[in-house]
Design a protein around this motif. Structure first.
Motif, PDB file in Angstrom:
ATOM      1  N   GLU A   2      17.647 -10.029 -39.118  1.00  0.00           N
ATOM      2  CA  GLU A   2      18.190  -8.786 -39.657  1.00  0.00           C
ATOM      3  C   GLU A   2      19.412  -8.287 -38.894  1.00  0.00           C
ATOM      4  O   GLU A   2      20.418  -7.893 -39.493  1.00  0.00           O
ATOM      5  N   LYS A   3      19.348  -8.295 -37.574  1.00  0.00           N
ATOM      6  CA  LYS A   3      20.486  -7.792 -36.784  1.00  0.00           C
ATOM      7  C   LYS A   3      21.713  -8.674 -36.958  1.00  0.00           C
ATOM      8  O   LYS A   3      22.833  -8.176 -37.060  1.00  0.00           O
ATOM      9  N   GLU A   4      21.496  -9.974 -36.997  1.00  0.00           N
ATOM     10  CA  GLU A   4      22.613 -10.903 -37.193  1.00  0.00           C
ATOM     11  C   GLU A   4      23.242 -10.702 -38.580  1.00  0.00           C
ATOM     12  O   GLU A   4      24.470 -10.723 -38.725  1.00  0.00           O
ATOM     13  N   ILE A   5      22.413 -10.470 -39.566  1.00  0.00           N
ATOM     14  CA  ILE A   5      22.904 -10.230 -40.930  1.00  0.00           C
ATOM     15  C   ILE A   5      23.719  -8.945 -40.969  1.00  0.00           C
ATOM     16  O   ILE A   5      24.818  -8.911 -41.532  1.00  0.00           O
ATOM     17  N   ALA A   6      23.209  -7.896 -40.349  1.00  0.00           N
ATOM     18  CA  ALA A   6      23.920  -6.610 -40.337  1.00  0.00           C
ATOM     19  C   ALA A   6      25.261  -6.739 -39.610  1.00  0.00           C
ATOM     20  O   ALA A   6      26.275  -6.209 -40.074  1.00  0.00           O
ATOM     21  N   ASN A  64      22.193   1.156 -46.997  1.00  0.00           N
ATOM     22  CA  ASN A  64      20.915   0.584 -46.581  1.00  0.00           C
ATOM     23  C   ASN A  64      20.470   1.086 -45.207  1.00  0.00           C
ATOM     24  O   ASN A  64      19.577   0.518 -44.593  1.00  0.00           O
ATOM     25  N   LYS A  65      21.143   2.131 -44.737  1.00  0.00           N
ATOM     26  CA  LYS A  65      20.774   2.855 -43.516  1.00  0.00           C
ATOM     27  C   LYS A  65      20.812   1.999 -42.239  1.00  0.00           C
ATOM     28  O   LYS A  65      19.929   2.097 -41.388  1.00  0.00           O
ATOM     29  N   TYR A  66      21.842   1.203 -42.110  1.00  0.00           N
ATOM     30  CA  TYR A  66      22.061   0.446 -40.879  1.00  0.00           C
ATOM     31  C   TYR A  66      22.962   1.257 -39.946  1.00  0.00           C
ATOM     32  O   TYR A  66      24.037   0.830 -39.539  1.00  0.00           O
ATOM     33  N   ASP A  67      22.482   2.455 -39.615  1.00  0.00           N
ATOM     34  CA  ASP A  67      23.242   3.372 -38.774  1.00  0.00           C
ATOM     35  C   ASP A  67      23.500   2.793 -37.389  1.00  0.00           C
ATOM     36  O   ASP A  67      24.560   3.031 -36.801  1.00  0.00           O
ATOM     37  N   ASP A  68      22.544   2.035 -36.863  1.00  0.00           N
ATOM     38  CA  ASP A  68      22.711   1.483 -35.519  1.00  0.00           C
ATOM     39  C   ASP A  68      23.960   0.608 -35.429  1.00  0.00           C
ATOM     40  O   ASP A  68      24.708   0.688 -34.454  1.00  0.00           O
ATOM     41  N   VAL A  69      24.228  -0.187 -36.446  1.00  0.00           N
ATOM     42  CA  VAL A  69      25.409  -1.058 -36.435  1.00  0.00           C
ATOM     43  C   VAL A  69      26.681  -0.244 -36.647  1.00  0.00           C
ATOM     44  O   VAL A  69      27.656  -0.408 -35.915  1.00  0.00           O
ATOM     45  N   LEU A  70      26.675   0.627 -37.631  1.00  0.00           N
ATOM     46  CA  LEU A  70      27.870   1.428 -37.925  1.00  0.00           C
ATOM     47  C   LEU A  70      28.275   2.298 -36.743  1.00  0.00           C
ATOM     48  O   LEU A  70      29.452   2.382 -36.398  1.00  0.00           O
TER      49      LEU A  70
END
Length: 170
Positions: A68-72, A87-93
Protein backbone atom coordinates in the motif's frame (compact mmCIF):
# COMPACT_ATOMS: atom_id res chain seq x y z
CA UNK A 1 -21.49 -20.20 -9.78
CA UNK A 2 -20.90 -16.67 -11.10
CA UNK A 3 -18.14 -16.10 -8.54
CA UNK A 4 -16.46 -19.36 -9.59
CA UNK A 5 -16.58 -18.25 -13.20
CA UNK A 6 -15.13 -14.82 -12.35
CA UNK A 7 -12.33 -16.42 -10.33
CA UNK A 8 -11.61 -18.84 -13.18
CA UNK A 9 -11.55 -16.00 -15.73
CA UNK A 10 -9.22 -14.04 -13.50
CA UNK A 11 -6.95 -17.10 -13.20
CA UNK A 12 -6.92 -17.40 -16.97
CA UNK A 13 -5.92 -13.75 -17.29
CA UNK A 14 -3.16 -14.21 -14.72
CA UNK A 15 -1.82 -17.13 -16.75
CA UNK A 16 -1.99 -15.12 -19.96
CA UNK A 17 -0.23 -12.17 -18.33
CA UNK A 18 2.53 -14.48 -17.13
CA UNK A 19 2.98 -15.82 -20.67
CA UNK A 20 3.06 -12.46 -22.46
CA UNK A 21 2.36 -9.42 -20.31
CA UNK A 22 2.83 -6.85 -23.08
CA UNK A 23 0.36 -8.63 -25.34
CA UNK A 24 -2.39 -9.47 -22.84
CA UNK A 25 -2.25 -6.60 -20.34
CA UNK A 26 -4.19 -4.15 -22.52
CA UNK A 27 -6.88 -6.78 -23.14
CA UNK A 28 -7.21 -7.68 -19.46
CA UNK A 29 -7.47 -4.00 -18.60
CA UNK A 30 -10.08 -3.37 -21.29
CA UNK A 31 -12.20 -6.29 -20.10
CA UNK A 32 -11.97 -5.12 -16.47
CA UNK A 33 -9.91 -7.96 -15.00
CA UNK A 34 -8.01 -5.58 -12.74
CA UNK A 35 -7.52 -8.17 -10.01
CA UNK A 36 -5.34 -10.20 -12.39
CA UNK A 37 -2.77 -7.40 -12.08
CA UNK A 38 -2.51 -8.05 -8.35
CA UNK A 39 -1.18 -11.59 -8.79
CA UNK A 40 2.44 -10.61 -9.39
CA UNK A 41 4.66 -8.06 -7.65
CA UNK A 42 4.83 -4.83 -9.62
CA UNK A 43 2.01 -5.57 -12.05
CA UNK A 44 -0.14 -3.11 -10.14
CA UNK A 45 1.95 -0.31 -11.70
CA UNK A 46 0.23 -1.06 -14.99
CA UNK A 47 -3.10 -0.19 -13.37
CA UNK A 48 -1.76 3.14 -12.09
CA UNK A 49 -0.09 3.96 -15.40
CA UNK A 50 -3.33 3.25 -17.26
CA UNK A 51 -5.81 5.31 -15.27
CA UNK A 52 -6.94 2.78 -12.66
CA UNK A 53 -5.14 4.24 -9.63
CA UNK A 54 -8.42 5.09 -7.93
CA UNK A 55 -9.57 1.46 -8.16
CA UNK A 56 -6.27 0.29 -6.74
CA UNK A 57 -6.06 2.88 -3.93
CA UNK A 58 -9.57 1.95 -2.76
CA UNK A 59 -8.30 -1.56 -2.01
CA UNK A 60 -5.72 -0.45 0.56
CA UNK A 61 -3.29 -3.25 1.30
CA UNK A 62 -5.87 -6.03 0.82
CA UNK A 63 -4.96 -7.68 4.09
CA UNK A 64 -1.23 -7.41 3.51
CA UNK A 65 -1.29 -8.62 -0.08
CA UNK A 66 -0.47 -5.26 -1.64
CA UNK A 67 2.38 -2.84 -0.88
CA UNK A 68 0.00 0.00 0.00
CA UNK A 69 2.69 2.54 0.91
CA UNK A 70 4.67 1.81 -2.24
CA UNK A 71 1.52 2.19 -4.34
CA UNK A 72 0.66 5.51 -2.68
CA UNK A 73 4.21 6.81 -3.21
CA UNK A 74 4.13 5.71 -6.84
CA UNK A 75 0.82 7.52 -7.33
CA UNK A 76 2.24 10.64 -5.70
CA UNK A 77 5.25 10.69 -8.01
CA UNK A 78 2.89 10.24 -10.96
CA UNK A 79 1.08 13.41 -9.86
CA UNK A 80 -2.15 11.66 -8.89
CA UNK A 81 -2.87 14.03 -6.01
CA UNK A 82 -6.66 14.07 -6.38
CA UNK A 83 -6.81 10.27 -6.31
CA UNK A 84 -4.68 10.21 -3.17
CA UNK A 85 -6.80 12.94 -1.58
CA UNK A 86 -10.08 11.25 -2.46
CA UNK A 87 -8.85 7.99 -0.93
CA UNK A 88 -7.57 9.74 2.21
CA UNK A 89 -3.85 9.15 1.79
CA UNK A 90 -3.12 12.21 3.90
CA UNK A 91 0.14 10.76 5.21
CA UNK A 92 1.68 10.79 1.72
CA UNK A 93 0.28 14.16 0.65
CA UNK A 94 1.36 15.90 3.85
CA UNK A 95 4.74 14.17 3.90
CA UNK A 96 5.55 16.11 0.72
CA UNK A 97 3.75 19.24 1.95
CA UNK A 98 1.22 19.09 -0.83
CA UNK A 99 -1.19 21.59 0.67
CA UNK A 100 -2.64 22.79 -2.62
CA UNK A 101 -4.84 19.71 -2.98
CA UNK A 102 -6.43 20.42 0.43
CA UNK A 103 -7.10 24.03 -0.49
CA UNK A 104 -8.46 23.00 -3.89
CA UNK A 105 -10.92 20.57 -2.30
CA UNK A 106 -11.87 22.98 0.52
CA UNK A 107 -10.79 20.34 3.00
CA UNK A 108 -12.06 20.32 6.58
CA UNK A 109 -9.79 17.40 7.52
CA UNK A 110 -8.53 17.75 11.04
CA UNK A 111 -5.00 16.60 10.20
CA UNK A 112 -4.63 19.49 7.76
CA UNK A 113 -6.34 22.16 9.86
CA UNK A 114 -4.54 21.27 13.07
CA UNK A 115 -1.03 20.50 11.80
CA UNK A 116 -0.73 23.07 9.01
CA UNK A 117 -2.97 26.00 9.99
CA UNK A 118 -0.74 28.50 8.21
CA UNK A 119 -1.50 26.73 4.90
CA UNK A 120 -5.29 26.79 5.34
CA UNK A 121 -7.45 29.28 3.49
CA UNK A 122 -9.68 29.89 6.51
CA UNK A 123 -11.98 32.38 4.81
CA UNK A 124 -12.57 30.05 1.88
CA UNK A 125 -13.54 27.26 4.27
CA UNK A 126 -15.83 29.67 6.14
CA UNK A 127 -17.62 30.36 2.87
CA UNK A 128 -18.02 26.62 2.29
CA UNK A 129 -19.18 25.93 5.85
CA UNK A 130 -22.91 26.18 5.30
CA UNK A 131 -23.91 24.49 8.55
CA UNK A 132 -23.34 26.15 11.92
CA UNK A 133 -21.57 22.98 13.16
CA UNK A 134 -18.92 23.37 10.46
CA UNK A 135 -18.44 27.03 11.31
CA UNK A 136 -18.05 26.16 14.98
CA UNK A 137 -15.57 23.43 14.04
CA UNK A 138 -13.51 25.94 12.06
CA UNK A 139 -13.54 28.40 14.94
CA UNK A 140 -12.46 25.64 17.32
CA UNK A 141 -9.61 24.53 15.03
CA UNK A 142 -8.44 28.11 14.54
CA UNK A 143 -8.63 28.75 18.30
CA UNK A 144 -6.31 25.78 18.89
CA UNK A 145 -3.77 27.60 16.73
CA UNK A 146 -4.43 31.17 17.85
CA UNK A 147 -0.69 31.96 17.78
CA UNK A 148 -0.68 31.53 13.98
CA UNK A 149 -1.35 34.94 12.34
CA UNK A 150 -3.88 33.56 9.83
CA UNK A 151 -5.85 31.97 12.67
CA UNK A 152 -5.73 35.14 14.76
CA UNK A 153 -7.04 37.20 11.84
CA UNK A 154 -9.75 34.64 11.12
CA UNK A 155 -10.86 34.58 14.75
CA UNK A 156 -10.87 38.38 14.89
CA UNK A 157 -13.29 38.46 11.94
CA UNK A 158 -15.63 35.73 13.18
CA UNK A 159 -15.50 35.70 16.97
CA UNK A 160 -17.51 38.14 19.00
CA UNK A 161 -15.69 40.86 20.93
CA UNK A 162 -15.98 39.19 24.37
CA UNK A 163 -15.06 35.79 23.06
CA UNK A 164 -11.91 37.27 21.51
CA UNK A 165 -10.93 38.87 24.80
CA UNK A 166 -11.41 35.60 26.69
CA UNK A 167 -9.55 33.61 24.05
CA UNK A 168 -6.52 35.87 23.92
CA UNK A 169 -6.32 36.28 27.69
CA UNK A 170 -5.82 32.54 28.11
Amino acid sequence: MANDRAAYCSDVWVALLRVDFAKYAPQALEKGYYSAFLAQDGWWKYLVDNGRADWLLKRGDMGGLLPEKEIAEYCYHKGLFDELFNNKYDDVLLKYHNFAVYVKHHSFRKVFLSQYPEQVDWEDLWQHAKAKEFQNYLLEMAACNKEVPQCREFLARHYGFWKQILLFLN
